[in-house]
Enzyme design. Sequence first.
Site, PDB file in Angstrom:
ATOM      1  N   ARG A   1     -12.834 -10.964  20.135  1.00  0.00           N
ATOM      2  CA  ARG A   1     -12.124 -10.335  18.934  1.00  0.00           C
ATOM      3  C   ARG A   1     -10.586 -11.088  18.525  1.00  0.00           C
ATOM      4  O   ARG A   1     -10.683 -11.911  17.366  1.00  0.00           O
ATOM      5  CB  ARG A   1     -11.323  -9.358  17.754  1.00  0.00           C
ATOM      6  CG  ARG A   1     -10.557  -8.131  18.233  1.00  0.00           C
ATOM      7  CD  ARG A   1     -10.640  -6.771  17.326  1.00  0.00           C
ATOM      8  NE  ARG A   1     -10.103  -6.059  18.766  1.00  0.00           N
ATOM      9  CZ  ARG A   1      -9.006  -5.078  17.913  1.00  0.00           C
ATOM     10  NH1 ARG A   1      -9.346  -4.377  17.097  1.00  0.00           N
ATOM     11  NH2 ARG A   1      -7.862  -4.711  18.116  1.00  0.00           N
TER      12      ARG A   1
ATOM     13  N   ARG B   1      -0.454   5.885  -9.948  1.00  0.00           N
ATOM     14  CA  ARG B   1       0.204   5.268 -10.047  1.00  0.00           C
ATOM     15  C   ARG B   1       0.349   4.711  -8.012  1.00  0.00           C
ATOM     16  O   ARG B   1       0.920   3.036  -9.072  1.00  0.00           O
ATOM     17  CB  ARG B   1       1.582   6.766  -9.145  1.00  0.00           C
ATOM     18  CG  ARG B   1       3.352   5.952  -8.817  1.00  0.00           C
ATOM     19  CD  ARG B   1       4.049   6.659  -8.745  1.00  0.00           C
ATOM     20  NE  ARG B   1       5.263   6.356  -8.895  1.00  0.00           N
ATOM     21  CZ  ARG B   1       6.796   7.313  -8.617  1.00  0.00           C
ATOM     22  NH1 ARG B   1       6.307   8.406  -8.403  1.00  0.00           N
ATOM     23  NH2 ARG B   1       7.281   7.041  -8.747  1.00  0.00           N
TER      24      ARG B   1
ATOM     25  N   SER C   1     -13.893  -0.997  12.336  1.00  0.00           N
ATOM     26  CA  SER C   1     -12.807  -1.066  13.673  1.00  0.00           C
ATOM     27  C   SER C   1     -13.853  -2.457  14.382  1.00  0.00           C
ATOM     28  O   SER C   1     -14.982  -2.200  14.775  1.00  0.00           O
ATOM     29  CB  SER C   1     -12.907  -0.257  14.720  1.00  0.00           C
ATOM     30  OG  SER C   1     -12.404  -0.306  16.271  1.00  0.00           O
TER      31      SER C   1
ATOM     32  N   ARG D   1       0.237  -0.874  -0.164  1.00  0.00           N
ATOM     33  CA  ARG D   1       0.089  -0.182   0.349  1.00  0.00           C
ATOM     34  C   ARG D   1       0.746   1.094   0.052  1.00  0.00           C
ATOM     35  O   ARG D   1       0.386   2.544   0.776  1.00  0.00           O
ATOM     36  CB  ARG D   1      -0.576   0.099   1.008  1.00  0.00           C
ATOM     37  CG  ARG D   1      -0.117  -0.251   2.996  1.00  0.00           C
ATOM     38  CD  ARG D   1      -1.447  -0.411   4.041  1.00  0.00           C
ATOM     39  NE  ARG D   1      -2.404   1.022   3.679  1.00  0.00           N
ATOM     40  CZ  ARG D   1      -1.083   2.247   4.676  1.00  0.00           C
ATOM     41  NH1 ARG D   1      -0.622   2.124   5.780  1.00  0.00           N
ATOM     42  NH2 ARG D   1      -1.983   2.819   4.978  1.00  0.00           N
TER      43      ARG D   1
ATOM     44  N   ASN E   1      -3.735   7.581  -5.998  1.00  0.00           N
ATOM     45  CA  ASN E   1      -3.432   7.652  -6.826  1.00  0.00           C
ATOM     46  C   ASN E   1      -3.495   6.871  -7.742  1.00  0.00           C
ATOM     47  O   ASN E   1      -2.760   5.534  -7.628  1.00  0.00           O
ATOM     48  CB  ASN E   1      -2.567   8.892  -6.710  1.00  0.00           C
ATOM     49  CG  ASN E   1      -0.899   8.289  -6.478  1.00  0.00           C
ATOM     50  OD1 ASN E   1      -0.711   6.563  -6.800  1.00  0.00           O
ATOM     51  ND2 ASN E   1      -0.257   8.953  -5.788  1.00  0.00           N
TER      52      ASN E   1
ATOM     53  N   ARG F   1      -0.420  -7.293  -7.471  1.00  0.00           N
ATOM     54  CA  ARG F   1      -1.635  -8.805  -7.238  1.00  0.00           C
ATOM     55  C   ARG F   1      -2.635  -9.253  -8.012  1.00  0.00           C
ATOM     56  O   ARG F   1      -3.116 -10.379  -7.981  1.00  0.00           O
ATOM     57  CB  ARG F   1      -2.340  -7.804  -5.930  1.00  0.00           C
ATOM     58  CG  ARG F   1      -1.624  -7.558  -4.266  1.00  0.00           C
ATOM     59  CD  ARG F   1      -1.279  -8.546  -3.553  1.00  0.00           C
ATOM     60  NE  ARG F   1       0.117  -8.846  -2.774  1.00  0.00           N
ATOM     61  CZ  ARG F   1       0.273  -9.539  -2.005  1.00  0.00           C
ATOM     62  NH1 ARG F   1       0.452 -10.776  -2.975  1.00  0.00           N
ATOM     63  NH2 ARG F   1       0.974  -9.042  -1.104  1.00  0.00           N
TER      64      ARG F   1
END
Length: 230
Positions: free
Chosen positions: A163, A181, A94, A85, A179, A190
């Site tokens: 959790r 790019r 959350s 990322r 963006n 991926r």
Amino acid sequence: MLQLDPLNDGISSVQLVEYLGGDRSVTQAARVSFANDLTVYTDERDYKLIKFLLKEGHGTPFESNLLKFRIKCPIFVDRHFVKYRAGVSKSEQSLRYTEVQDEFYIPNEFRSQSKSNRQASIEGGLTEQQQIAARKRVAEANFNALAVYKDLLRIGVAREQARAVLPLSTYVASYYTMNLRALLHILNQRDHKDAQYETRQFAIAMKQRAEPLFPMVFRALEEVRIEHDR
């Protein structure tokens, strides 16, 4: 707002909720270096410039735009996207603030482990009986984990601790803002034959939503790849 279901299970989703810019935003950002960004050029000239930028690795012009996706995916898929990322803003549902719903990923078809590649799997390596057994065990594991989770909440345990018993197949929703790019970087990693099938389906869906906005970029990108592989 078009919503794609990458895993075809009625739960997974990819939506493009906001965007800014297009092919022209890329060429304007490139041409401002020579102070001719306000001149209107033909599509052919724009396409040649975009292809040149991609071929020579000039990435900055592809940052003058914005794409905001809402993605609902299993936790293990989300982790795959987080790893690549670069330049991406992420806001995630959350599980401290919200209770988990009965939404877990169960593969339509299970794959066997590759013996030659530790991170790869093989389609068609399991018998129908093995497929049925695998689906049953995964469904049971998800059901049991959710039951324990709800029991913990019932006896007063905080959501942030309860959790911890949830599996990686649990679905979570996130906003990914980036963006072009950054998106191309994600797709390079991926949307690839060696990427995990489930993760690749989400990458393909993101590409399907972005490509109509940047048709020249994606056409040029494919041409550059073909020429590189020759």
